[in-house]
Design an enzyme around this catalytic site. Sequence first.
Site, short mmCIF file in Angstrom:
data_model
loop_
_atom_site.label_atom_id
_atom_site.label_comp_id
_atom_site.label_asym_id
_atom_site.label_seq_id
_atom_site.Cartn_x
_atom_site.Cartn_y
_atom_site.Cartn_z
N LYS A 54 3.29 15.61 -13.54
CA LYS A 54 3.37 14.15 -13.72
C LYS A 54 2.08 13.62 -14.33
O LYS A 54 2.10 12.80 -15.26
CB LYS A 54 3.65 13.47 -12.37
CG LYS A 54 5.09 13.66 -11.89
CD LYS A 54 5.33 13.15 -10.48
CE LYS A 54 6.76 13.48 -10.06
NZ LYS A 54 7.09 13.11 -8.67
N GLN A 98 3.54 11.05 -3.70
CA GLN A 98 4.44 12.21 -3.71
C GLN A 98 4.96 12.49 -2.30
O GLN A 98 4.20 12.53 -1.34
CB GLN A 98 3.70 13.43 -4.28
CG GLN A 98 4.57 14.65 -4.49
CD GLN A 98 5.64 14.47 -5.59
OE1 GLN A 98 5.47 13.67 -6.51
NE2 GLN A 98 6.72 15.21 -5.47
N ASP A 121 8.66 4.54 -8.43
CA ASP A 121 9.70 5.39 -7.85
C ASP A 121 10.97 4.59 -7.55
O ASP A 121 12.03 5.17 -7.32
CB ASP A 121 9.22 5.98 -6.51
CG ASP A 121 8.67 7.39 -6.65
OD1 ASP A 121 9.21 8.15 -7.47
OD2 ASP A 121 7.74 7.72 -5.89
N1 GUN Z 1 9.46 14.28 -4.02
C1 GUN Z 1 10.54 14.81 -4.63
N2 GUN Z 1 11.03 13.96 -5.57
C2 GUN Z 1 10.22 12.88 -5.57
C3 GUN Z 1 10.21 11.67 -6.33
O1 GUN Z 1 11.06 11.41 -7.20
N3 GUN Z 1 9.21 10.80 -6.02
C4 GUN Z 1 8.29 11.06 -5.05
N4 GUN Z 1 7.36 10.12 -4.81
N5 GUN Z 1 8.28 12.17 -4.33
C5 GUN Z 1 9.24 13.07 -4.60
#
Ligand code: GUN
Length: 290
Positions: A54, A98, A121
């Site tokens: 990311k 995350q 998100d």
């Molecule tokens: N963990 C797995 N998928 C995601 C996501 O799309 N966003 C976040 N913040 N954590 C994750």
Amino acid sequence: MTARILDGKAISERLTIEVRRAVDARCAAGKAAPGLAVVLVGEHAASQIYVRNKRRMTEAAGMRSFAVDLAADATEEALLRTIDRLNGDASVHGILVQLPLPKQIRSERVIEGIDWRKDVDGFHPYNVGRLVLKLPTLRPCTPYGCMRLLAETGEDLVGKHAVVIGQSNIVGRPMALELLMARCTVTICHSATRDLPGIVRRADIVVAAVGKANFVQGDWIAEGAIVIDVGINRNADGSLSGDVDFASARERAGWITPVPGGVGPMTIATLLANTLRAAELQDAQPRGSP
Ligand code: GUN
């Protein structure tokens, strides 16, 4: 029938180029580059890889990346203080924490602590509520990416029976809302569902988000169905498998996403699109405005 492949890698690259162009135009007009803070708590192996990707892609899209790493034993208060600081930092337009978080931290408190304008998100209750109400919002990245993949098939989604396997806040629930908004008839399945194979056999669209390698069998798939595999499961030999048994499912599906190279890269591309959107939202509606 052998399915056509929905190439998430190529489609995500196109979307990322679109975002990059819009970011460059924004900067040329004298506006700040969008900034994304990706917060990682602890050393969860898969999360470390996702977060690294990311951050790398944020920079590749011409945005500013703010890396915030906290120790595995960080307290909830420390994380909330960090989020408050990022909420108040005008150069940070998006905040992503995350998941999963270590046990001592309640993820719902953390998500509620993020300024909804910066919630790239789409997990904040305000943004989830807007999604439920069909109002424009920052859309959860993985379901949004799946909808972009479905659009690439060129098929009319209206009236199709979509079966979502999994009911998580990150994928299953927002995915079902997205499909409903696209006027599909939606069935949500979970661990208490009876006769899952029978339900999947009646699906025009299958979205698998269970977290179990090769769980969905090829003979559950109706001829010509669109199969979207959200799973990323690591095998003992280090290779990756989806939630769908790809080899058998591709013999029946009309379209199918591979793992890797399907939904995964789309999630990052839609995160970048959301970060740009969040920056635009904050141009129009800065923090502290009514
Ligand atoms: N963990 C797995 N998928 C995601 C996501 O799309 N966003 C976040 N913040 N954590 C994750």
